[in-house]
Scaffold this motif. Structure first.
Motif, PDB file in Angstrom:
ATOM      1  N   ARG A  16       0.947  -1.197  -0.106  1.00 10.52           N
ATOM      2  CA  ARG A  16      -0.040  -0.053  -0.008  1.00 10.52           C
ATOM      3  C   ARG A  16       0.977   1.348  -0.258  1.00 10.52           C
ATOM      4  O   ARG A  16       1.793   1.289   0.865  1.00 10.52           O
ATOM      5  N   PHE A  17       0.709   2.277  -0.785  1.00 11.16           N
ATOM      6  CA  PHE A  17       1.444   3.321  -1.105  1.00 11.16           C
ATOM      7  C   PHE A  17       0.619   4.577  -0.428  1.00 11.16           C
ATOM      8  O   PHE A  17      -0.459   4.628  -0.855  1.00 11.16           O
ATOM      9  N   VAL A  18       1.055   5.193   0.497  1.00 10.46           N
ATOM     10  CA  VAL A  18       0.743   6.580   0.996  1.00 10.46           C
ATOM     11  C   VAL A  18       1.413   7.502   0.669  1.00 10.46           C
ATOM     12  O   VAL A  18       2.664   7.616   0.548  1.00 10.46           O
ATOM     13  N   TYR A  19       0.810   8.710   0.203  1.00 13.61           N
ATOM     14  CA  TYR A  19       1.770   9.882  -0.149  1.00 13.61           C
ATOM     15  C   TYR A  19       1.271  11.117   0.512  1.00 13.61           C
ATOM     16  O   TYR A  19       0.029  11.646   0.590  1.00 13.61           O
ATOM     17  N   THR A  20       2.306  11.995   1.097  1.00 17.92           N
ATOM     18  CA  THR A  20       1.854  12.992   1.921  1.00 17.92           C
ATOM     19  C   THR A  20       2.421  14.110   1.444  1.00 17.92           C
ATOM     20  O   THR A  20       3.800  14.225   0.853  1.00 17.92           O
ATOM     21  N   ILE A  21       1.672  15.248   1.246  1.00 21.57           N
ATOM     22  CA  ILE A  21       1.941  16.585   0.677  1.00 21.57           C
ATOM     23  C   ILE A  21       2.361  17.500   1.951  1.00 21.57           C
ATOM     24  O   ILE A  21       1.498  17.747   2.622  1.00 21.57           O
ATOM     25  N   HIS A  22       3.314  18.028   2.005  1.00 18.40           N
ATOM     26  CA  HIS A  22       4.101  18.957   2.976  1.00 18.40           C
ATOM     27  C   HIS A  22       4.079  20.219   2.427  1.00 18.40           C
ATOM     28  O   HIS A  22       3.597  21.248   2.887  1.00 18.40           O
ATOM     29  N   ASN A  23       4.351  20.412   0.999  1.00 18.29           N
ATOM     30  CA  ASN A  23       4.123  21.776   0.313  1.00 18.29           C
ATOM     31  C   ASN A  23       3.751  21.636  -0.947  1.00 18.29           C
ATOM     32  O   ASN A  23       4.852  21.255  -1.898  1.00 18.29           O
ATOM     33  N   LEU A  24       2.627  21.967  -1.224  1.00 19.66           N
ATOM     34  CA  LEU A  24       1.938  21.660  -2.759  1.00 19.66           C
ATOM     35  C   LEU A  24       2.762  22.830  -3.678  1.00 19.66           C
ATOM     36  O   LEU A  24       2.696  22.605  -4.951  1.00 19.66           O
ATOM     37  N   ALA A  25       3.216  23.737  -3.124  1.00 19.09           N
ATOM     38  CA  ALA A  25       3.645  24.720  -4.034  1.00 19.09           C
ATOM     39  C   ALA A  25       4.985  24.247  -4.977  1.00 19.09           C
ATOM     40  O   ALA A  25       5.393  24.834  -5.988  1.00 19.09           O
ATOM     41  N   ILE A  26       5.836  23.307  -4.371  1.00 16.80           N
ATOM     42  CA  ILE A  26       6.766  22.830  -4.958  1.00 16.80           C
ATOM     43  C   ILE A  26       6.552  21.529  -5.725  1.00 16.80           C
ATOM     44  O   ILE A  26       6.556  20.329  -4.913  1.00 16.80           O
ATOM     45  N   GLN A  27       6.553  21.482  -7.017  1.00 15.78           N
ATOM     46  CA  GLN A  27       5.947  20.307  -7.637  1.00 15.78           C
ATOM     47  C   GLN A  27       6.705  19.303  -8.385  1.00 15.78           C
ATOM     48  O   GLN A  27       6.482  18.275  -9.003  1.00 15.78           O
ATOM     49  N   GLY A  28       8.198  19.773  -8.573  1.00  5.52           N
ATOM     50  CA  GLY A  28       9.226  18.972  -9.445  1.00  5.52           C
ATOM     51  C   GLY A  28       8.700  18.554 -10.616  1.00  5.52           C
ATOM     52  O   GLY A  28       8.618  17.329 -10.964  1.00  5.52           O
ATOM     53  N   ILE A  29       8.582  19.641 -11.405  1.00  2.00           N
ATOM     54  CA  ILE A  29       8.175  19.600 -12.992  1.00  2.00           C
ATOM     55  C   ILE A  29       9.399  19.631 -13.773  1.00  2.00           C
ATOM     56  O   ILE A  29      10.268  20.577 -13.573  1.00  2.00           O
ATOM     57  N   ARG A  30       9.453  18.540 -14.803  1.00  2.58           N
ATOM     58  CA  ARG A  30      10.565  18.436 -15.484  1.00  2.58           C
ATOM     59  C   ARG A  30       9.847  17.881 -17.000  1.00  2.58           C
ATOM     60  O   ARG A  30       9.098  17.323 -17.061  1.00  2.58           O
TER      61      ARG A  30
END
Length: 513
Positions: free
Chosen positions: A168-182
């Motif tokens: 099972r994979f859980v994903y926590t968002i700490h800062n939505l503004a920093i998104q890792g776009i490449r």
């Protein structure tokens, strides 16, 4: 016994691996899991330094860019030994320390270029370690922010890592503004360069705004079994579109978050704070600890470029050693748009606060490092205002003293997924003055445990911030019983990890007690 793996960029459970609040969460949640009798493994990058006193556990061999990469998995010593808690780092020469907290890189011309390379290598090495059984038979893998979300790409699309589908994979968002776009293609830091043999599912992976790019924050939201924001109010915020600077919401990903919410995969659970076994500071050392930190930095080669400013700050602090101010306002934070946008856009409002403090023999103490333009702003203001002490560095001893000895903690965040600083200050019985947003809304009550400001427009927010500052100073100067009651109420509040973990187990981990 349930077996967890935490994958993140930071882990304050080990030394020198923290740049922000994520490090606190990745430290504290596994400790609570250990207290419950379950097992947790925590893995972060080595950043070419954290492995040096570790024990080599194994060599990891995997394919990237059509060539074989070799990485090393080390077990490292934690700050606190606990049953069934294991800390690891992954070393590879290309996983280097950045200039932000000796962790992240700042690539202004091509955002996320360097960090994407190192976290791609890191995540693939983690997938190989899981496949090879180094963490045992895992039940749940808990990922934190975009730095670790590539594991979901590997789980979904990579034929070598179908083993990950069992967990099972859980994903926590700490800062939505920093998104890792490449980019998907035509760049060394593109997805196709690192995984040339994996067909790219453009529709599932793309960024809404830059359609020729992967958005790794979106990958986490779209592909995880459960998605988590670190406060209930931030969850409500991110379901709506942003209208900066009046409102910061979903940052272009609100439709993905709305879908996750409609599918019953999105949960807002407040972060906790520690109330036992905490690092105790000694009262009365705030100025000594400031000077001690400054002298340490003056000897640091990396700080030579601001040696004049450090000396200026030391001279200013020495005035207060024998002639202590009557009121201390403080802030401890990364110097970023999120934390200090109001002061950057409206420095005159910050100057107005300093003028208000002068009238009550008060000072403002700010500690932090961060974006160059913010550091420069606060250095300039420090030269201009005697009652502003800007400590442009990081010192655990001084931070503890500031949380202990401040009279009013100031947190004017533009947005705040949760915030830990206000909890730590409240733990010491200090009222906080905060922007009524996200997790700050969930933790500080106006005139009950602190002071809050808001407004429908930017100008209203600034005006209200100054009015509430006046209100707080008036209570302090003219109604000591009321002030003491607000402080006592703040100290009584308990945002415990025990309570948060009950919700983690029930909602994120889908484990019934």
């Amino acid at each position: 016994m349930i077996n967890f793996l935490f994958v993140a960029a930071e882990n304050d459970g080990i030394a020198q691996c923290k740049a922000g609040g994520m490090g606190d969460v990745v430290r504290d949640v596994p400790r609570q899991i250990s207290d419950r009798g379950d097992s947790a493994h925590i893995v972060v990058p080595s950043y070419s330094r954290l492995h040096q006193n570790g024990t080599l556990i194994g060599n990891l061999s995997f394919n990237l860019r059509g060539v074989v990469y070799e990485a090393e998995l080390y077990k490292v010593a934690p700050k606190r030994e606990l049953d069934n808690l294991h800390h690891y780092v992954i070393h590879h020469p290309e996983i280097k320390a950045g200039e932000i907290g000796h962790i992240y890189h700042d690539d202004p011309e091509e955002p996320f270029y360097t960090d994407n390379i190192k976290y791609t290598i890191f995540c693939t090495a983690v997938a190989e370690a899981v496949k090879s059984g180094y963490f045992g038979e895992l039940d749940i893998i808990h990922l934190h922010d975009w730095h670790s979300s590539l594991l979901l790409f590997l789980k979904t699309y990579h034929p070598d890592y179908t083993e990950l589908k069992k967990m099972r994979f859980v994903y926590t968002i700490h800062n939505l503004a920093i998104q890792g776009i490449r980019p998907f293609y035509d760049n060394y830091s593109s997805l196709s360069n690192w995984f040339p043999n994996i067909p790219i599912d453009v529709e599932m992976l793309r960024d809404h705004r830059y359609q020729d790019c992967i958005n790794l924050m979106a990958v986490g939201i779209r592909l995880a079994d459960a998605v988590h924001t670190v406060s209930p109010s931030y969850k409500e915020d991110v379901l709506k579109p942003s209208r900066p600077p009046e409102f910061i919401g979903g940052e272009g990903l609100e439709s993905d978050l709305q879908l996750a919410n409609n599918e019953g995969r999105l949960y807002g659970i407040l972060n906790g704070a520690n109330y036992k076994n905490i690092r105790e500071a000694e009262k009365g050392l705030i100025y000594r600890n400031t000077v001690k930190a400054l002298f340490g930095w003056l000897q640091d080669e990396d700080k030579k470029y601001k040696a004049d400013f450090l000396a200026h700050t030391g001279e200013k602090v020495m005035r207060y050693v024998s002639n202590r101010p009557k009121f201390i306002v403080s802030s401890v934070a990364r110097l970023t748009e999120q934390k200090f946008y109001f002061f950057k856009r409206s420095p005159e409002a910050f100057v107005a606060i300093l003028e208000k403090l002068k009238k009550v023999d008060g000072i403002f103490m700010l500690l932090g490092t961060g974006a160059p333009e913010y550091e420069q702003l606060f250095r300039s203001l420090s030269y201009e205002h005697d009652n502003f002490i800007f400590t442009n560095g990081q010192s655990e001893d001084l931070i503890d003293s500031m949380y202990l000895e401040t009279d009013l903690y100031f947190m004017p965040s533009l947005f705040e997924p949760c915030g830990i600083s206000q909890m730590l200050s409240m733990r010491n019985g200090n009222p906080c003055l905060v922007h009524n947003t996200g997790g700050l809304k969930d933790t500080v009550e106006h005139m009950k445990t602190g002071f809050t400001f808001d407004g429908k427009t930017y100008d209203e927010k600034i005006e209200n911030m100054l009015e509430v500052t006046d209100q707080a100073l008036d209570v302090y100067m003219n109604d000591k019983p009321k002030w003491n009651k607000i402080g006592a109420n703040a100290k009584k509040k308990r945002f415990t990890w025990e309570k948060s973990l009950d919700d983690y187990y029930k909602y994120l981990y889908s484990i019934n007690p």
